[in-house]
Design an enzyme around this catalytic site. Structure first.
Site, PDB file in Angstrom:
ATOM      1  CB  ALA A  30     -10.433  11.150   5.394  1.00 25.76           C
ATOM      2  CE  LYS A  84     -16.851  -4.387   4.269  1.00 23.35           C
ATOM      3  NZ  LYS A  84     -15.929  -3.331   4.702  1.00 23.35           N
ATOM      4  NE  ARG A 115     -17.694   4.893   7.482  1.00 24.72           N
ATOM      5  CZ  ARG A 115     -17.811   4.796   8.791  1.00 24.72           C
ATOM      6  NH1 ARG A 115     -18.931   4.322   9.304  1.00 24.72           N
ATOM      7  NH2 ARG A 115     -16.820   5.152   9.594  1.00 24.72           N
ATOM      8  CD  GLU A 154      -2.587   1.338   2.599  1.00 24.21           C
ATOM      9  OE1 GLU A 154      -3.568   0.587   2.758  1.00 24.21           O
ATOM     10  OE2 GLU A 154      -2.219   2.173   3.461  1.00 24.21           O
TER      11      GLU A 154
HETATM   12  P1  FAD Z   1     -17.985  -0.139   6.071  1.00 27.83           P
HETATM   13  O1  FAD Z   1     -17.857  -1.486   5.510  1.00 27.83           O
HETATM   14  O2  FAD Z   1     -19.015   0.771   5.487  1.00 27.83           O
HETATM   15  O3  FAD Z   1     -18.244  -0.304   7.640  1.00 27.83           O
HETATM   16  C1  FAD Z   1     -18.244   0.832   8.504  1.00 27.83           C
HETATM   17  C2  FAD Z   1     -19.115   0.528   9.732  1.00 27.83           C
HETATM   18  O4  FAD Z   1     -20.483   0.413   9.337  1.00 27.83           O
HETATM   19  C3  FAD Z   1     -18.780  -0.792  10.416  1.00 27.83           C
HETATM   20  O5  FAD Z   1     -18.975  -0.610  11.795  1.00 27.83           O
HETATM   21  C4  FAD Z   1     -19.780  -1.779   9.852  1.00 27.83           C
HETATM   22  O6  FAD Z   1     -20.039  -2.852  10.770  1.00 27.83           O
HETATM   23  C5  FAD Z   1     -20.993  -0.894   9.617  1.00 27.83           C
HETATM   24  N1  FAD Z   1     -21.781  -1.282   8.450  1.00 27.83           N
HETATM   25  C6  FAD Z   1     -21.330  -1.703   7.240  1.00 27.83           C
HETATM   26  N2  FAD Z   1     -22.344  -1.902   6.402  1.00 27.83           N
HETATM   27  C7  FAD Z   1     -23.470  -1.595   7.088  1.00 27.83           C
HETATM   28  C8  FAD Z   1     -24.868  -1.589   6.758  1.00 27.83           C
HETATM   29  N3  FAD Z   1     -25.298  -1.954   5.545  1.00 27.83           N
HETATM   30  N4  FAD Z   1     -25.744  -1.187   7.718  1.00 27.83           N
HETATM   31  C9  FAD Z   1     -25.328  -0.825   8.947  1.00 27.83           C
HETATM   32  N5  FAD Z   1     -24.027  -0.817   9.319  1.00 27.83           N
HETATM   33  C10 FAD Z   1     -23.125  -1.192   8.402  1.00 27.83           C
HETATM   34  N6  FAD Z   1      -9.658   5.086   4.837  1.00 27.83           N
HETATM   35  C11 FAD Z   1      -9.485   6.144   3.992  1.00 27.83           C
HETATM   36  O7  FAD Z   1     -10.027   7.235   4.246  1.00 27.83           O
HETATM   37  N7  FAD Z   1      -8.709   6.038   2.843  1.00 27.83           N
HETATM   38  C12 FAD Z   1      -8.104   4.871   2.494  1.00 27.83           C
HETATM   39  O8  FAD Z   1      -7.435   4.798   1.465  1.00 27.83           O
HETATM   40  C13 FAD Z   1      -8.266   3.735   3.371  1.00 27.83           C
HETATM   41  N8  FAD Z   1      -7.679   2.547   3.083  1.00 27.83           N
HETATM   42  C14 FAD Z   1      -7.896   1.464   3.892  1.00 27.83           C
HETATM   43  C15 FAD Z   1      -7.318   0.228   3.542  1.00 27.83           C
HETATM   44  C16 FAD Z   1      -7.521  -0.898   4.345  1.00 27.83           C
HETATM   45  C17 FAD Z   1      -6.911  -2.220   3.955  1.00 27.83           C
HETATM   46  C18 FAD Z   1      -8.316  -0.797   5.540  1.00 27.83           C
HETATM   47  C19 FAD Z   1      -8.542  -1.996   6.420  1.00 27.83           C
HETATM   48  C20 FAD Z   1      -8.880   0.436   5.898  1.00 27.83           C
HETATM   49  C21 FAD Z   1      -8.685   1.574   5.078  1.00 27.83           C
HETATM   50  N9  FAD Z   1      -9.246   2.813   5.396  1.00 27.83           N
HETATM   51  C22 FAD Z   1      -9.078   3.890   4.552  1.00 27.83           C
HETATM   52  C23 FAD Z   1     -10.002   3.002   6.650  1.00 27.83           C
HETATM   53  C24 FAD Z   1     -11.528   2.809   6.513  1.00 27.83           C
HETATM   54  O9  FAD Z   1     -12.064   3.789   5.655  1.00 27.83           O
HETATM   55  C25 FAD Z   1     -12.129   2.927   7.912  1.00 27.83           C
HETATM   56  O10 FAD Z   1     -11.754   1.801   8.675  1.00 27.83           O
HETATM   57  C26 FAD Z   1     -13.617   3.149   7.992  1.00 27.83           C
HETATM   58  O11 FAD Z   1     -13.958   3.530   9.338  1.00 27.83           O
HETATM   59  C27 FAD Z   1     -14.464   1.927   7.672  1.00 27.83           C
HETATM   60  O12 FAD Z   1     -14.369   1.620   6.375  1.00 27.83           O
HETATM   61  P2  FAD Z   1     -15.087   0.298   5.767  1.00 27.83           P
HETATM   62  O13 FAD Z   1     -14.817   0.380   4.326  1.00 27.83           O
HETATM   63  O14 FAD Z   1     -14.728  -0.912   6.506  1.00 27.83           O
HETATM   64  O15 FAD Z   1     -16.641   0.683   6.067  1.00 27.83           O
END
Ligand code: FAD
Length: 290
Positions: A52, A167, A108, A18
């Site tokens: 972000a 997901k 997200r 990354e």
């Molecule tokens: P989601 O999958 O949307 O989940 C977020 C929360 O909502 C969780 O608590 C989940 O349980 C809940 N949830 C999910 N779907 C639903 C639903 N349908 N209804 C109700 N609740 C739900 N951040 C950045 O800003 N830029 C980056 O480039 C970046 N890269 C990353 C790379 C990796 C490998 C990882 C692990 C994280 C990265 N992040 C990045 C951080 C990430 O954006 C945060 O961890 C964020 O808080 C959650 O993202 P997510 O995609 O898991 O969200």
């Protein structure tokens, strides 16, 4: 080439990295140095983070295109729903696909758009919504984030695993947040298997670089720092070189345990510094480039 095809056709574990888009001439120079060193390794793909709030929109795009054009690397573009309206997200995906970029990490991001106002009907609230859009409308290969200790906002680990399983019904694979003991990864895989999901999950590897950074990142991501890891690192609090060597060793031990468990690959959070990534690659795969 799609990452899901790479995973399916692998002859051994993949190795991916990354990178962050640089935002200053000094950061640009550091990235160039790192890319030069990483080019000695066999890197199966490179994912590029997205700031972000959408702050790196152009920088991420430029690096994605440049890595493929100038370094022959397979890029995976990160994109976050929190930063944009559906219209903006579609424009970004449109632009990528018109340039032959087919791999996306759908996230997200933080904070969610809805926290700064009410989310209008049709806007994308969660990563799964972006994964669905990219997969169904743009036929992209989509990865998503997985949180081995549960996402900090989720009501609990099992509830987050339910969301992750949903997901992964849509996405092709996941990459995890960092963690320091292989049992965290095993627990996540077991939780998915219990839900009938067997999509690939690449472990995210982060060698700690300083205690303060590690603590801050752990707090943000919900990752825990095991007592054994903390005490090994605390010994080097005032010795940056010793700290880096011990942090790298901790990451190598974790990678060795994960490879013994048969993981599909290792995804290293390089923080745009190559030394640790090169050391991990050499320790687990030897020094060959491919
Ligand atoms: P989601 O999958 O949307 O989940 C977020 C929360 O909502 C969780 O608590 C989940 O349980 C809940 N949830 C999910 N779907 C639903 C639903 N349908 N209804 C109700 N609740 C739900 N951040 C950045 O800003 N830029 C980056 O480039 C970046 N890269 C990353 C790379 C990796 C490998 C990882 C692990 C994280 C990265 N992040 C990045 C951080 C990430 O954006 C945060 O961890 C964020 O808080 C959650 O993202 P997510 O995609 O898991 O969200």
């Amino acid at each position: 080439m799609r990452v899901d095809e790479l995973i399916a056709n692998r002859t051994g574990p993949l190795f991916s990295v990354e990178l962050w888009p640089p935002r200053s001439p000094a950061a640009e120079a550091r990235l160039e140095t790192a890319l030069g060193e990483l080019s000695r390794l066999r890197v199966d793909f490179a994912s590029i983070t997205y700031g972000a709030g959408g702050s790196t929109r152009e920088h991420t795009h430029e690096l994605v295109v440049r890595l493929r054009r100038d370094y022959g690397l397979l890029p995976v573009a990160h994109l976050v729903t929190a930063a944009h309206t559906r219209e903006d997200l579609e424009a970004i995906l449109e632009r990528y696909t018109s340039q032959g970029i087919v791999n996306l990490l759908a996230l997200r991001g933080d904070p969610p758009l809805e926290s700064t106002g009410t989310l209008a009907p049709g806007e994308l609230a969660h990563a799964i919504d972006l994964a669905r859009l990219a997969s169904e409308k743009y036929s992209m290969c989509v990865g998503v984030a997985a949180h081995p200790e549960g996402h900090p906002e989720a009501p609990g680990f099992e509830a987050d695993m339910d969301r992750l399983a949903e997901k992964l019904e849509v996405a092709d694979y996941a990459i995890t947040q960092f963690f320091y003991t292989a049992d965290r990864y095993a627990r996540l895989r077991d939780a998915l298997a219990k839900r009938g999901v067997d999509k690939p999950v690449l472990p995210g590897i982060m060698a700690p670089t300083s205690l303060s950074t590690l603590k801050r990142m752990a707090e943000l991501s919900g990752a825990s720092i095991p007592a054994g890891v903390a005490s090994r690192l605390e010994r080097y609090e005032d010795d940056p070189a010793g700290f880096q060597a011990e942090g790298t060793q901790i990451a190598i031990e974790l990678c060795t345990d994960l490879l013994a468990m048969g993981v599909e690959g290792l995804h290293v959070f390089t923080m745009n510094q190559a030394a640790t990534t090169v050391a991990i690659h050499e320790a687990v795969f030897g020094s060959q480039a491919g």
